[in-house]
Design an enzyme around this catalytic site. Structure first.
Site, PDB file in Angstrom:
ATOM      1  N   HIS A 707      45.322  43.704  44.606  1.00 24.98           N
ATOM      2  CA  HIS A 707      46.302  43.201  43.644  1.00 24.98           C
ATOM      3  C   HIS A 707      45.974  41.761  43.274  1.00 24.98           C
ATOM      4  CE1 HIS A 707      48.616  46.627  45.393  1.00 24.98           C
ATOM      5  NE2 HIS A 707      49.035  46.740  44.141  1.00 24.98           N
ATOM      6  N   HIS A 711      42.709  43.196  38.843  1.00 23.59           N
ATOM      7  CA  HIS A 711      43.624  44.326  38.661  1.00 23.59           C
ATOM      8  C   HIS A 711      44.522  44.076  37.453  1.00 23.59           C
ATOM      9  CE1 HIS A 711      46.730  47.298  39.307  1.00 23.59           C
ATOM     10  NE2 HIS A 711      47.631  46.349  39.528  1.00 23.59           N
ATOM     11  N   HIS A 747      52.176  41.060  35.867  1.00 28.07           N
ATOM     12  CA  HIS A 747      53.011  41.997  36.617  1.00 28.07           C
ATOM     13  C   HIS A 747      52.800  41.929  38.120  1.00 28.07           C
ATOM     14  CE1 HIS A 747      49.424  44.514  36.998  1.00 28.07           C
ATOM     15  NE2 HIS A 747      50.100  45.255  37.859  1.00 28.07           N
ATOM     16  N   ASP A 748      51.703  41.297  38.596  1.00 33.34           N
ATOM     17  CA  ASP A 748      51.470  41.165  40.041  1.00 33.34           C
ATOM     18  C   ASP A 748      51.181  39.718  40.424  1.00 33.34           C
ATOM     19  OD1 ASP A 748      51.921  43.638  41.226  1.00 33.34           O
ATOM     20  OD2 ASP A 748      49.945  44.409  40.659  1.00 33.34           O
ATOM     21  N   ASP A 858      49.419  50.751  35.266  1.00 36.55           N
ATOM     22  CA  ASP A 858      49.318  50.213  36.619  1.00 36.55           C
ATOM     23  C   ASP A 858      48.480  51.115  37.522  1.00 36.55           C
ATOM     24  OD1 ASP A 858      49.753  48.375  38.605  1.00 36.55           O
ATOM     25  OD2 ASP A 858      51.730  49.127  39.152  1.00 36.55           O
TER      26      ASP A 858
END
EC number: 3.1.4.35
Length: 1110
Positions: A707, A711, A747-748, A858
């Site tokens: 992550h 990614h 998002h991460d 994702d």
């Protein structure tokens, strides 16, 4: 305050001598109404209500036709017959001439004229008769006149008349009386005009008395009992009791004392003093309040009665040593006879004392009959007094609760101002408890900066090194005092004095007696109720008396504690306004104030600490923002770099991979996606701001194994491909496309390599901050933090409405990456697709679609080509295994299978389950609606077949991972081909029937004696029989795996001998008549030296032998 001994007997009004006999000697009016002496004061009794209703009736009738007094009397007689109880002041009809109960019609028809009526009354009666006849002849006209032409005033009076016709109920605890008490002052009860004003009733008092004197003793006694039975106003009740006792016993005047104080310090307080039958209630209450008389138990005549609970009847007061004649000397009134009797409750406890003085009927003393009447009547009065006291207590309790609720509200209203809060609490306490002064001392709580720094540098799980303020049993009083030092003093004086706040010095604290008493309370933690300060100081040698206590009589001092029961202050009340000591009830009420004061102080301190923490957080965010933002050199370099076309980065393809891109190329690829979507020009994003934002986002990703920034790049590229290649941009607005790309990249953010469950199990600060979707909320907050950093706001040119819209899209999209949210939304999305939905412009439907797209992006690594997918899968597994190791180390728990390094061989099987549960259903439904993204679905199917094949081979005993980390792909194990495998002993079993038939004659045996693992099916099994390393066994498994695929073995196994164990043959009986169902068993041993038979088997022979076995 009146002298105690002087209050024991005597009277104070010389003008009010024993003159009631003159009024008693007047002739009584015939038919005097039976009524109570409640007419002495207009309270909530039937008498007052009846009087008011009679007036209302007369007014209503007069407004219609000018009604006479005769009609009013007849109506009163009707009320009397209906209610079956006496009503004053109108006299009843003589018994010799009973009159039937009149009806409403008879009032208007009556033409009789009673004696005493004037000519004008006769004329009015004739008018009534004339109107009545007209109403009887034409009732419809009368009704029409009432409804259409009647004046509103007449209709109102008529309505009052109709309402007054209803039977009266006995007075009870009405809402009016209760509201009257509610609106009263907390310290001084404000009586309503109805209770305190008896001007209207005073004019009718002689008639009432004449009527009561006409009753026999039994009727009079019952009537006076009814009068006090339901009275709940303690002042009105006491006045009624004294007036009624005077009527019953022909006493000139009387006094009533109520018992107060603690069980160890009881005293009498004169509620009403020297009340005659002509004394108005308001005058009696005013006189008693102005000069409060206090008599300790055992002092004077009333005190002795209260002490002994025995009646005292004195015939000649001046001859009794207990009588004090000072009041008589002051007023000129001479006291002859005294009758003093206790008032007890149902438990026999003294609640008051009643005292009457002098007879008015010519007798010089109170006889036994008077004593018996007095005793019987006070028995019922005791019940009434206790009920009134209970009601007063309930009202006071209500008032107290209301004040406490206001204080609770003030705690939150004044939480940023401790001075205002404490002042408000002290003001409420002073008014409710009726004291002269109130003070609050605050203890030093070690809130200085030095102790704060000590707290910060303390090591975890280490005992606190700072000096404690806990009071040890062996400490001396001086040592205890040193542990509690007052730093702030709040003082509130009289009603018109403002509160003051000071910081007393050590000298001031050591020389002030009040401060020393407060110090004593803070040290011991005990509540102190001091009745005599001088005596208490003498009993406590450690406290020095100063001149300031000369005016101090009583002190109530109580500690203020926090939630940890630590004393944080002391509250102190000084002197009751009436000069009496503080009671247990006062202490109970003050305890509630101390609790609220502690809550307020604690809450204010918490608020101040929260403000400080928020300030520190802002400083930390400023520092973080500075270090989280990309440098100016990096920004300028990226700004000047040439950005290649999207095709050169393969951005349009679903098979995109970042393996060949350097870090700078990843940023350039992101910029190309924004440029290709025309977002930079569409939303006027400054190019340098966009470059700085991309670099800052990359900088805020941690270097975890999966992550990470790459990614995020892959997720954003998949979203770009779905929008462009998958033609889904036609369903989105430009603002939504901008929000989705930003959400994919962020998002991460700041992912720690652990999931939400781990954060919850470890009770991390993130789990405390966010209870659901912990990491996703943190990712969004980091995204906002970067956008708010200087030079990073790519939304700066948006309008407020567009800004709110795009931020909502970003938040919803990032939260949708939580698989828990995916499972919640999936059924709703499937339902829309199954119903043939094609319009995705609704807000809820668009939110569902964006959420599904985020999840699809994702997990898009599952659809990449196999050479990419299995490498990514190993990175994911390695990150999971690291979390599993942390769970074993920190939580001492067994992790789930996908995070357990010991079960890494099950990864292919778990990958198949992940594809079946999440990926395939999602891609299938998306492809049904948007067929241009079919490559995602097809790639997932292909990878499922590969994972399923690998899972089946693992089930056959092949190990696909040969070391703790799994960063190497399976193909890289071929590098071990040149290594020699030594000292391996293994068994190969097959169920080939043809081979079994060929070898059955030599090695045949009974199936029942064949080991079960040899009959279990056609599979290859590896069995360790010696000290064989795991790596060696894995290499051998890999070699056999390649052999089973038909490929050339890459490891040259030097099998020196292949033979059948003679021991096995001897132990396995054979039968020529039975086929060999167990299969052939061969034991092969490999050694670096020649075997015992001296035969060397080369690589090709080894391969042929294995192929024949397999």
């Amino acid at each position: 305050m009146t002298d105690v001994s002087a209050a024991a007997g005597g009277a104070t009004a010389p003008a009010e001598t024993a003159a009631t006999s003159s009024s008693a000697s007047k002739p009584l009016t015939n038919g005097a109404n039976k009524t109570s002496t409640a007419m002495a004061a207009p309270t909530a009794t039937p008498t007052t209500a009846a009087t008011a209703s009679g007036a209302a009736e007369a007014g209503a009738i007069t407004s219609v036709a000018g009604i006479s007094n005769q009609v009013k009397l007849e109506h009163h007689h009707h009320r009397q017959s209906n209610n079956n109880r006496p009503v004053a002041p109108y006299p009843p009809v003589p018994a010799a001439k009973p009159k039937p109960t009149p009806t409403p019609e008879s009032k208007f028809k009556s033409t009789s004229r009673e004696p005493g009526m004037s000519s004008s009354s006769s004329s009015a009666q004739q008018d009534v008769d004339e109107v009545a006849r007209l109403f009887e002849e034409k009732p419809e006209a009368f009704e029409k006149w009432l409804t259409e032409r009647a004046p509103p005033e007449a209709l109102s009076r008529l309505q009052e008349f109709i309402e007054s016709r209803k039977p009266l109920k006995r007075p009870s605890v009405t809402s009016d009386l209760f509201q009257q008490w509610m609106s009263a002052s907390p310290t001084v009860q404000q009586k309503s005009p109805r209770s305190l004003s008896n001007s209207s009733a005073s004019s009718t008092l002689p008639e009432c008395r004449r009527h009561l004197m006409d009753l026999d003793e039994g009727e009079l006694f019952m009537e006076l009992i009814r009068d006090v039975a339901n009275e709940l106003d303690i002042d009105v009740l006491c006045h009624k009791i004294l007036v009624n006792v005077g009527l019953l016993t022909h006493a000139d005047r009387g006094s009533l004392f109520l018992a107060k104080g603690t069980p160890h310090n009881k005293y009498l307080v004169a509620k009403l003093f020297d009340v005659t039958q002509k004394t108005a209630l308001k005058d009696a209450v005013t006189r008693a309040s102005a000069e409060e008389i206090i008599i300790p138990f055992g002092i004077g005549i009333a005190g002795m009665v209260a002490q002994t609970k025995q009646m005292i009847n004195i015939k000649e007061a001046y001859k009794d040593a207990r009588f004090n004649c000072e009041i008589d000397l002051k007023t000129g009134y001479k006291t002859n006879a005294i009758l003093c009797m206790p008032i007890c409750n149902y438990e026999g406890d003294i609640i008051g004392v009643a005292q009457i003085i002098n007879k008015t009927n010519g007798c010089m003393e109170f006889d036994e009959h008077d004593v018996e009447i007095f005793r019987r009547y006070l028995t019922f009065c005791g019940i009434g007094i206790q009920n009134a006291q209970l009601f007063e207590m309930s009202v006071q309790e209500y008032r107290r609760n209301q004040i406490l609720l206001n204080l609770a509200r003030s705690i939150f209203e004044e939480q940023n101002n401790l001075e205002c809060l404490v002042t408000k609490i002290m003001t409420e306490a002073r008014e409710l408890l009726n004291c002269e002064r109130c003070s609050v001392f605050l203890v030093d709580l070690d809130c200085c900066e030095a102790s704060h720094l000590e707290k910060i540098i303390e090591k975890p799980n280490q005992p606190e090194q700072r000096p404690t303020r806990a009071i040890m049993p062996g400490d001396s009083f001086d040592e205890k005092k040193m542990r509690n030092r007052f730093t702030v003093l709040f003082e509130l004086g009289g009603e018109y004095q403002a509160a003051s706040v000071s910081r007393p010095s050590k000298t001031e604290l050591s020389t002030s007696t009040l401060a020393q008493i407060a110090q004593f309370v803070a040290t011991t933690g005990q509540t102190v109720n001091i009745c005599d300060v001088h005596e208490w100081v003498r009993d406590h040698n450690q406290i020095r008396a100063e001149s300031e206590i000369d005016s101090t009589q009583a002190i109530l001092c109580m500690p203020i504690v926090n939630a940890q029961k630590v004393v944080i202050g002391v509250a102190q009340l000084i002197n009751k306004a009436n000069g009496v000591p503080f009671t247990e009830s006062d202490a109970s009420i003050f305890e509630a104030f101390a609790i609220f004061c502690g809550l307020g102080i604690h809450n204010t301190q918490m608020y101040e600490n929260a403000c400080k923490l928020m300030a520190k957080q802002k400083v930390a965010l400023e520092c973080l923002s500075y270090h989280a933002t990309a440098s100016q050199d990096q920004t300028e370099k990226l700004t000047q770099d040439a950005i290649a076309e999207a095709e050169s980065y393969n951005l349009y393809s679903f098979t995109f991979t970042d393996f060949e891109l350097v870090d700078d190329d990843t940023c350039r690829a992101v910029l190309r996606m924004f440029l290709q979507c025309n977002l930079v020009s569409q939303f006027q994003i400054p190019y340098d701001v966009l470059c700085r934002w991309v670099l800052s986002v990359r900088k805020n990703y941690r270097p975890v194994k999966y992550h990470n920034w790459r990614h995020a790049l892959n997720v954003a590229q998949t979203m770009f491909a779905m929008l462009k290649t998958g033609k889904m941009e036609r369903f989105m607005t430009d603002l939504e496309i901008l929000g989705l790309l930003v959400a994919c990249l962020c998002h991460d953010l700041d992912h720690r390599g652990t999931n939400n469950a781990f954060q919850t199990k470890t009770e991390s600060p993130l789990a405390i901050l966010y209870t659901t979707s912990t990491m996703e909320h943190h990712h969004f907050d980091q995204c906002v933090m970067i956008l708010n950093s200087e030079g990073n706001n790519i939304f700066q040119a948006l309008s407020p409405e567009d800004y709110r819209s795009v931020m909502k899209t970003v938040e919803s999209a990032i939260l949708s990456t939580d698989l828990a949210m995916y499972f919640k939304k999936r059924n709703a999305f499937l339902e829309l697709v199954e119903n043939g939905e094609f319009d995705w412009q609704g807000e809820e439907k668009k939110d569902l679609l964006c959420g599904m797209m985020m999840t699809a992006c994702d997990v898009s690594a599952i659809a990449k080509p196999w050479e990419v997918q299995h490498k990514v899968a190993k990175l994911v597994a390695d990150e999971f295994f690291d979390q599993g190791d942390l769970e074993k180390l920190q939580l001492n728990t067994q992790p789930v299978a996908m995070m357990d390094r010991e079960r890494k061989d099950e990864l292919p099987k778990m990958q198949v389950g992940f594809i079946d549960v999440i990926c395939l259903p999602l891609y299938r439904v998306l492809c049904d609606t948007f067929p241009w993204i079919t490559p995602l679905y097809e790639g997932t199917l292909e990878n499922r077949r590969n994972w399923q094949d690998l899972a089946e081979k693992v089930e056959m005993g092949l190990t696909w991972i040969d070391h703790d980390t799994i960063d190497k792909p399976v193909e890289e194990f071929a590098g071990c081909a040149d290594e020699e495998i030594k000292d391996i002993e293994f068994t190969v079993t097959t169920l080939n029937c043809n081979q079994q038939a060929q070898h059955g004659a030599g090695a045949g045996g009974d199936d029942s004696h064949t080991p079960e693992h040899q009959r279990s099916g056609s599979r290859l099994s590896m069995k360790k029989t010696g000290a064989l390393g795991k790596a060696v066994r894995s290499k051998l498994s890999k070699t056999l795996y390649n052999s089973m695929d038909g490929s050339k073995p890459k490891t040259s196994l030097k099998l020196l001998e292949s033979h059948v164990s003679e021991d096995m043959d001897d132990k396995s009986p054979t039968s020529p008549s039975q086929p060999h169902a167990g299969g052939s068993v061969g034991r092969m041993s490999a050694s670096s030296s020649t075997s015992s038979a001296g035969t060397v088997v080369d690589k090709s022979k080894k391969r042929s032998k294995l192929c024949s076995l397999l």
